[in-house]
Enzyme design. Structure first.
Site, PDB file in Angstrom:
ATOM      1  N   CYS A 157       5.888  -2.232  -4.678  1.00  0.00           N
ATOM      2  CA  CYS A 157       5.342  -1.827  -5.979  1.00  0.00           C
ATOM      3  C   CYS A 157       6.020  -2.669  -7.054  1.00  0.00           C
ATOM      4  O   CYS A 157       6.535  -2.167  -8.049  1.00  0.00           O
ATOM      5  CB  CYS A 157       5.535  -0.330  -6.220  1.00  0.00           C
ATOM      6  SG  CYS A 157       7.227   0.260  -6.014  1.00  0.00           S
ATOM      7  N   GLY A 169       5.312  10.016   1.964  1.00  0.00           N
ATOM      8  CA  GLY A 169       4.275  10.253   2.958  1.00  0.00           C
ATOM      9  C   GLY A 169       2.845  10.056   2.503  1.00  0.00           C
ATOM     10  O   GLY A 169       1.922  10.331   3.268  1.00  0.00           O
ATOM     11  N   ASP A 184       6.346  -0.799   3.809  1.00  0.00           N
ATOM     12  CA  ASP A 184       6.400  -0.497   2.377  1.00  0.00           C
ATOM     13  C   ASP A 184       7.864  -0.551   1.971  1.00  0.00           C
ATOM     14  O   ASP A 184       8.545   0.466   1.907  1.00  0.00           O
ATOM     15  CB  ASP A 184       5.789   0.887   2.128  1.00  0.00           C
ATOM     16  CG  ASP A 184       5.582   1.183   0.653  1.00  0.00           C
ATOM     17  OD1 ASP A 184       5.877   0.299  -0.169  1.00  0.00           O
ATOM     18  OD2 ASP A 184       5.133   2.289   0.338  1.00  0.00           O
ATOM     19  N   CYS A 219       9.808   3.095   6.194  1.00  0.00           N
ATOM     20  CA  CYS A 219      10.124   3.487   4.808  1.00  0.00           C
ATOM     21  C   CYS A 219       9.010   4.383   4.271  1.00  0.00           C
ATOM     22  O   CYS A 219       8.437   4.127   3.215  1.00  0.00           O
ATOM     23  CB  CYS A 219      10.297   2.264   3.918  1.00  0.00           C
ATOM     24  SG  CYS A 219      11.284   0.924   4.623  1.00  0.00           S
TER      25      CYS A 219
END
Length: 428
Positions: free
Chosen positions: A374, A258, A321, A254
């Site tokens: 997040c 980048g 992530d 994921c």
């Protein structure tokens, strides 16, 4: 200004109907929009973004103020959104109140001539009774914190007396932080370069450069030459926690756009596979790699379905992530507050656990996997890790130094957004 107000109200209306904020803005501003496209200056573009973001950021408060000012609901959704945008300007910007009211009346008359008088009366009534209206609006938690009630309840149930601080932090403007390319320069030396360009900065954990005021990337010295990247300080913990070494085989699942992939490559000479299931977003990784003069293998594929892309060779490090609610970055994406539903969070948690279990099978014995979100919702964070460890006896969660993180959880503050990290090691 009334054209900008009107455009902002269109964006807000579309978001409240279910559209992504960035998508709504990009469609409106796109040159391909033809005669319906908005032709504005860069300054007007900034104002449009501020009105759109700000109205959604404080939507819960603005609605409760507006409802007090109306004797009956406004049936015209466009007029209602224009009133909300104008209230945002009057409450949270330095725009001239007279100008805001005047432009709002003209903007409303363009879409509903009969509502001009109502708009004038409502906004002038707000200016006369501002303090009393705000006091009344703050009695409601949605009016006080500007979040949906389920979100407020979730944060309070998890963090108790700290809930209010976490919620309010999500309403502040986000900081702009930089990651200096360690292959090319040091944070201290780059700060000296910034100073020579009259850009004030400070050094914060974990080696990030915090700008006193945001600046356009084209004004960052050396940006296009690969000296520096824009990346939240909280996101910069990932590559450090993964502890990559030269020669390792590393997977960033994921990976788009980048930022974490390129950070890993700046820290060590590794064989990196950057994976993402969105081909368009995968191109962003390629652009970042080219700008920073780094190399990685790019692969379009789903992290939960490795048969189509994995060659069967284990990785010594994996960064997971995973997709999440993004509740920790809501100040950058205020539409999330009104697009997410409480039931969505359980769905994310199931998806996260599935990805984590799949990736675990690709990790070498003794290798480490960094799980990252997040989010500030524990159901997506430690709860997923606990369930994973119950299913996988060959894994253990490694401690993360308390000096950096609170049991893996970063809360949004003046330095960084909200993130969660869990470092897992596979038994050799």
């Amino acid at each position: 200004m009334h054209t900008i107000q009107q455009s902002a109200s269109q964006v807000v209306r579309q978001v409240l109907a279910g559209k992504n904020l960035n998508q709504a803005l990009s469609v409106l501003l796109s040159p391909s929009a033809g005669k319906n496209g908005l032709r504005i200056t860069s300054q007007q573009r900034g104002a449009l973004q501020d009105m759109s973001y700000g109205t959604l950021r404080f939507y819960g408060q603005l609605v409760r103020v507006l409802d007090q000012l109306l004797h009956k609901p406004v049936q015209d959704a466009q007029v209602r959104c224009l009133l909300l945008v104008a209230l945002y300007q009057l409450l949270h910007t330095k725009a001239s109140p007279h100008a805001v009211v005047d432009h709002a009346v003209r903007a409303v008359r363009k879409c509903n001539a009969a509502a001009g008088g109502l708009t004038n009366a409502v906004l002038r009534n707000f200016l006369r009774n501002r303090d009393a209206l705000l006091t009344q609006a703050s009695i409601s938690e949605e009016g006080r914190y500007a979040y949906p009630q389920w979100w407020i309840d979730t944060v309070r149930n998890q963090y108790g007396v700290h809930a209010g601080e976490i919620l309010l932090a999500g309403n502040r403007h986000p900081p702009m932080t930089l990651r200096v390319n360690s292959r090319r320069n040091s944070p201290e030396d780059y700060r000296a370069i910034l100073a020579r360009h009259d850009i004030e900065s400070s050094l914060i954990k974990p080696g990030a450069v915090l700008l006193a005021e945001p600046v356009p990337v084209m004004k960052l010295p050396g940006f296009f030459e690969g000296l520096v990247s824009v990346q939240d300080a909280g996101a910069q913990y990932a590559a450090h926690l993964l502890d990559v070494k030269d020669g390792m085989r590393v997977l960033d699942a994921c990976a788009a756009p980048g930022g974490k992939s390129t950070h890993i490559l700046e820290l060590a000479q590794v064989d990196l596979l950057a994976l993402d299931k969105n081909a368009g977003r995968l191109e962003l990784i390629g652009e970042n790699l080219q700008r920073l003069k780094l190399h990685a293998k790019l692969q379009c594929g789903d992290a939960s379905q490795p048969d189509g892309w994995w060659d069967g060779k284990p990785f010594q490090r994996i960064l997971a992530d995973v997709p999440c609610s993004a509740s920790g970055v809501v100040r950058r994406h205020p539409d999330i507050k009104w697009l997410r539903r409480s039931e969505d969070i359980k769905g994310f948690a199931q998806q996260q656990l599935s990805i984590l279990c799949t990736l675990w099978s690709m990790l070498d014995d003794g290798g480490m996997l960094l799980y990252a979100t997040c989010s500030v919702f524990s159901i997506e964070n430690q709860c997923v890790i606990n369930e994973f460890l119950m299913r996988n006896a060959d894994g253990r969660q490694l401690p993360i130094p308390a000096v950096h993180l609170n049991n893996g959880q970063l809360f949004p503050d003046d330095h960084h957004d909200g993130f969660f990290y869990a470092l897992l090691q596979k038994n050799a």
